[in-house]
Design a protein around this motif. Structure first.
Motif, mmCIF file in Angstrom:
data_model
loop_
_atom_site.group_PDB
_atom_site.id
_atom_site.type_symbol
_atom_site.label_atom_id
_atom_site.label_comp_id
_atom_site.label_asym_id
_atom_site.label_seq_id
_atom_site.Cartn_x
_atom_site.Cartn_y
_atom_site.Cartn_z
ATOM 1 N N MET A 1 0.829 -1.215 0.000
ATOM 2 C CA MET A 1 0.000 0.000 0.000
ATOM 3 C C MET A 1 0.863 1.264 0.000
ATOM 4 S SD MET A 1 -3.359 -0.889 2.254
ATOM 5 C CE MET A 1 -2.502 -1.519 3.677
ATOM 6 N N LEU A 2 1.972 1.256 0.732
ATOM 7 C CA LEU A 2 2.867 2.410 0.716
ATOM 8 C C LEU A 2 3.428 2.633 -0.678
ATOM 9 C CD1 LEU A 2 4.397 4.677 2.200
ATOM 10 C CD2 LEU A 2 6.170 2.989 2.745
ATOM 11 N N GLY A 3 3.846 1.561 -1.333
ATOM 12 C CA GLY A 3 4.354 1.678 -2.696
ATOM 13 C C GLY A 3 3.303 2.211 -3.655
ATOM 14 N N PRO B 1 2.902 12.770 7.510
ATOM 15 C CA PRO B 1 3.473 12.342 8.793
ATOM 16 C C PRO B 1 2.767 11.122 9.395
ATOM 17 C CG PRO B 1 3.166 14.720 8.779
ATOM 18 C CD PRO B 1 2.497 14.177 7.553
ATOM 19 N N VAL B 2 1.480 10.989 9.159
ATOM 20 C CA VAL B 2 0.745 9.836 9.678
ATOM 21 C C VAL B 2 1.191 8.567 8.952
ATOM 22 C CG1 VAL B 2 -1.542 8.776 9.921
ATOM 23 C CG2 VAL B 2 -1.227 11.197 10.438
ATOM 24 N N ILE B 3 1.288 8.649 7.631
ATOM 25 C CA ILE B 3 1.725 7.490 6.837
ATOM 26 C C ILE B 3 3.109 7.034 7.278
ATOM 27 C CG2 ILE B 3 2.510 6.773 4.526
ATOM 28 C CD1 ILE B 3 -0.376 6.869 4.366
ATOM 29 N N ALA C 1 -4.440 9.446 -3.930
ATOM 30 C CA ALA C 1 -3.564 8.295 -4.189
ATOM 31 C C ALA C 1 -4.053 7.034 -3.489
ATOM 32 C CB ALA C 1 -2.145 8.627 -3.743
ATOM 33 N N GLU C 2 -4.626 7.179 -2.310
ATOM 34 C CA GLU C 2 -5.060 6.012 -1.546
ATOM 35 C C GLU C 2 -6.300 5.342 -2.140
ATOM 36 O OE1 GLU C 2 -6.493 9.703 0.591
ATOM 37 O OE2 GLU C 2 -4.646 9.032 -0.332
ATOM 38 N N ARG C 3 -6.918 5.974 -3.115
ATOM 39 C CA ARG C 3 -8.073 5.374 -3.777
ATOM 40 C C ARG C 3 -7.676 4.099 -4.512
ATOM 41 N NH1 ARG C 3 -10.799 2.354 -4.798
ATOM 42 N NH2 ARG C 3 -12.267 2.209 -6.463
ATOM 43 N N TYR C 4 -6.424 3.958 -4.834
ATOM 44 C CA TYR C 4 -5.946 2.817 -5.599
ATOM 45 C C TYR C 4 -5.552 1.622 -4.726
ATOM 46 C CZ TYR C 4 -6.111 6.176 -9.325
ATOM 47 O OH TYR C 4 -6.557 7.107 -10.221
#
Length: 141
Positions: free
Chosen positions: A19-21, A39-41, A108-111
């Protein structure tokens, strides 16, 4: 039980790395392209990685203080994870509305694939429980 916790922690980390990638590849670190604060990520990632290293050292040395340290690191990791999940759910739900409106820019997190998000969360909960039980001395190590 300590080895089971290690295995679940590594599986959780693999989902997190994926997920980070994905988040980075989709421009998540760029201003305005994510509902998840940078900062949270990276705080979630860093604390989880340090905790995993502490847990590996615990498995090797069997020092109770390290088990409790790893658990103590997992508490803020879990809280940050819940915060990110709470911010991700509306993004996921809004995708169909954005597509209908013709909007091209999605966070971006939608993916993030739903099975990866669900698996990451499930394995994370199991990891926290196993680490706590091991720190309490339940199940032997």
């Amino acid at each position: 039980m300590d080895i089971a916790a290690l295995i679940t922690w590594v599986i959780t980390a693999l989902g997190g790395f994926y997920m980070l990638g994905t988040w980075l590849a989709r421009g998540g670190a760029k201003a305005g392209n994510s509902r998840l604060p940078v900062p949270v990520i990276f705080g979630h990632f860093a604390l989880a990685a340090v905790g995993l290293v502490v847990w590996i050292i615990y498995v090797i040395t069997d020092k109770d203080a390290l088990a409790w340290t790893a658990f103590g690191l997992l508490v803020p990791v879990a809280l940050l994870g819940f915060a990110m999940l709470a911010r991700w759910i509306p993004v996921y739900r809004a995708r169909s509305a954005a597509a209908a409106a013709g909007q091209q820019s999605e966070p971006a997190e939608r993916y993030f694939p739903v099975p990866v998000v669900a698996g990451h969360g499930l394995f994370a909960v199991v990891t926290v429980v196993l680490v706590l039980l091991t720190a309490l001395g339940i199940g032997g190590s």
